[in-house]
Write an enzyme that holds these catalytic residues in place. Sequence first.
Site, PDB file in Angstrom:
ATOM      1  CE  LYS A 181      -2.011   3.329   2.653  1.00 52.48           C
ATOM      2  NZ  LYS A 181      -1.753   4.235   1.584  1.00 52.48           N
ATOM      3  N   GLY A 234       7.264   5.530   7.937  1.00 52.25           N
ATOM      4  CA  GLY A 234       6.401   6.705   8.003  1.00 52.25           C
ATOM      5  C   GLY A 234       6.480   7.343   9.371  1.00 52.25           C
ATOM      6  CB  SER A 235       4.133   9.568  11.125  1.00 52.40           C
ATOM      7  OG  SER A 235       2.973   8.764  11.151  1.00 52.40           O
ATOM      8  CG  ASN A 236       8.055   8.106  15.647  1.00 50.85           C
ATOM      9  OD1 ASN A 236       8.633   8.428  14.608  1.00 50.85           O
ATOM     10  ND2 ASN A 236       8.675   7.568  16.667  1.00 50.85           N
ATOM     11  CB  VAL A 238       0.985   5.857  11.207  1.00 49.94           C
ATOM     12  CG1 VAL A 238       0.579   4.665  10.360  1.00 49.94           C
ATOM     13  CG2 VAL A 238      -0.001   6.990  11.026  1.00 49.94           C
ATOM     14  N   GLY A 239       3.226   4.315  12.880  1.00 53.23           N
ATOM     15  CA  GLY A 239       4.093   3.134  13.022  1.00 53.23           C
ATOM     16  C   GLY A 239       3.804   2.382  14.307  1.00 53.23           C
ATOM     17  CD  GLU A 256      13.862   1.377  10.012  1.00 48.53           C
ATOM     18  OE1 GLU A 256      14.212   2.437  10.580  1.00 48.53           O
ATOM     19  OE2 GLU A 256      14.275   0.262  10.354  1.00 48.53           O
ATOM     20  CB  CYS A 290      13.379   9.348   8.222  1.00 50.27           C
ATOM     21  SG  CYS A 290      14.171   8.099   7.248  1.00 50.27           S
ATOM     22  CD  GLN A 337       5.222  17.227   5.758  1.00 52.30           C
ATOM     23  OE1 GLN A 337       4.396  16.359   5.991  1.00 52.30           O
ATOM     24  NE2 GLN A 337       6.161  17.552   6.626  1.00 52.30           N
ATOM     25  CD  GLU A 390      10.492  12.979  11.085  1.00 55.88           C
ATOM     26  OE1 GLU A 390       9.387  12.426  11.212  1.00 55.88           O
ATOM     27  OE2 GLU A 390      11.482  12.409  10.591  1.00 55.88           O
TER      28      GLU A 390
END
Length: 487
Positions: A181, A234-236, A238-239, A256, A290, A337, A390
């Site tokens: 995805k 991706g983002s923390n 969501v991860g 990651e 990142c 963004q 970030e």
Amino acid sequence: MAVQTQTENNFLNYVNGEWVGSDTNETIINKNPANTEDVVGQVQKSSRDDLNKAVSAANTARNSWRNLAGAQRGQYLFKAADILESRLEEIAECMTREMGKTFPEAKGETARGVAILRYYAGEGMRKVGDVIPSSDSEALMFTTRAPLGVVGVITPWNFPVAIPVWKTAPALIYGNTVVLKPATEAAVTCAKVFECFEEAGLPAGVVNMVTGPGSIIGQGLAEHPEVNGITFTGSNIVGKSIGQTALERGAKYQLEMGGKNPVIVADDADLDLAVEATISGGLRSTGQKCTATSRVIVHSEVYEKFKDKLVSKVKEISIGDGMKDGIWMGPSVSESQLNTVLSYIEKGKEEGTLLCGGERLCGGEYDKGYFVAPTVFDDITTDAVIAQEEIFGPVLALMKVEDMEEAIDLANDVEYGLSASIFTTNIQKMLSFINDMDAGLVRINSESAGVELQAPFGGMKQSSSHSREQGEAAKEFFTAIKTVFVK
Ligand SMILES: NC(=O)C1=CN([C@@H]2O[C@H](COP(=O)(O)OP(=O)(O)OC[C@H]3O[C@@H](n4cnc5c(N)ncnc54)[C@H](O)[C@@H]3O)[C@@H](O)[C@H]2O)C=CC1
Ligand SMILES: O=C(O)CCC(=O)C(=O)O
């Protein structure tokens, strides 16, 4: 439901070896962030049903795919590499138009995708285990590796070719099938990579791509009982939720996530080199990596000199549509963004002193896109929001220190630990940095961004799930070790 066909601008899902429209019959239109009048293409706004079909296809294909010899699987990857290479300029142009990085960077990234495919194609002929002496002299003990089965791949928009390829290629070579995805913002570029897989003749169901909202397709992959492993960048926020979902149902996961990467400039550094690397590491790709440098920690003795050189070079940066010659930095990927970056810039104005940039670029062609001026702040302390969170934009925060110990303490004083670099000519300082820096990538006299495909990649602390991707390290995630005892 009207049957859609794959055209130059309308991209379907790739499921079981065919391009198919979503059951929802809804699409998402992707526009060029440098010029929102330019429509790059449209992709499917898929449903859970679409995803279920893709997972089912991957599940059906898994046994025959894993039963091929590694070298046979490698042949498909070699073919995909050749096809991607033959379409390099076209795919790179699509990337630039879709997510904004400059054309030379997009070409470099696509070439990296080709090299990654070739690297993992070769991996199909390398060893997968070790013979371990048994304490029983009549027995043979060795390790071998088994694929996980179906792997769910969730990718971000900032490396639309390299990240899908660096997750999919090792998954495939070690015998897994894939449902990917992509981030919607870069899904057209990713669909073109899947056209390369299609043309390479990978058997039906071995690679599948489903586009759509993260909360439906991404979350659906994390929850799906037939998905045995999930790899995410991706983002923390969501991860971590993907990790929790996968953990709950016993699936393997690899995450990651973010970075807040420092560069230390020591009093003995080559300042021109340090300036060049700070700019390249911090501002290329509009700071949307990142691994991007965002904190610049400089020894007081060279602080003013470094600052003047840095600011004068940053002011020379040409900003605009990345397809145009001479443009060094493109737009932010999207309006949201851009707004995130602008809000951090406003925070920075409260927390420190603005040296340059600090605004959205307006007027003429700029009004059609999401451009922000490269921005440098002075007098930033470690507790500042812009020194901790970030930003994912072209923003550098300068911090002054008196010695190496303070520099490393400051460099480590964030929740992330992805990449870190130091500029020094002193071997002792290099060694203490290598020892004391909490980062997965430690770089000496080199920028914080830019990774080599044959080396392990990943972070410490909150930057990753403590696993590594790429190079040989990928084997650890995409396979399970079997210890075999034969007598
Ligand atoms: N580590 C990195 O390379 C990246 C970091 N980021 C960070 O994240 C911030 C937000 O960017 P986003 O694109 O919104 O990141 P994101 O984490 O939302 O998106 C990454 C991928 O996850 C998917 N996703 C979103 N919600 C999901 C969910 N609930 N379950 C499963 N998958 C889901 C997205 O569709 C995309 O494919 C950026 O400002 C940046 O700080 C973003 C992209 C890449
Ligand atoms: O620095 C690089 O080349 C890789 C960066 C990366 O993986 C990312 O931003 O997600």
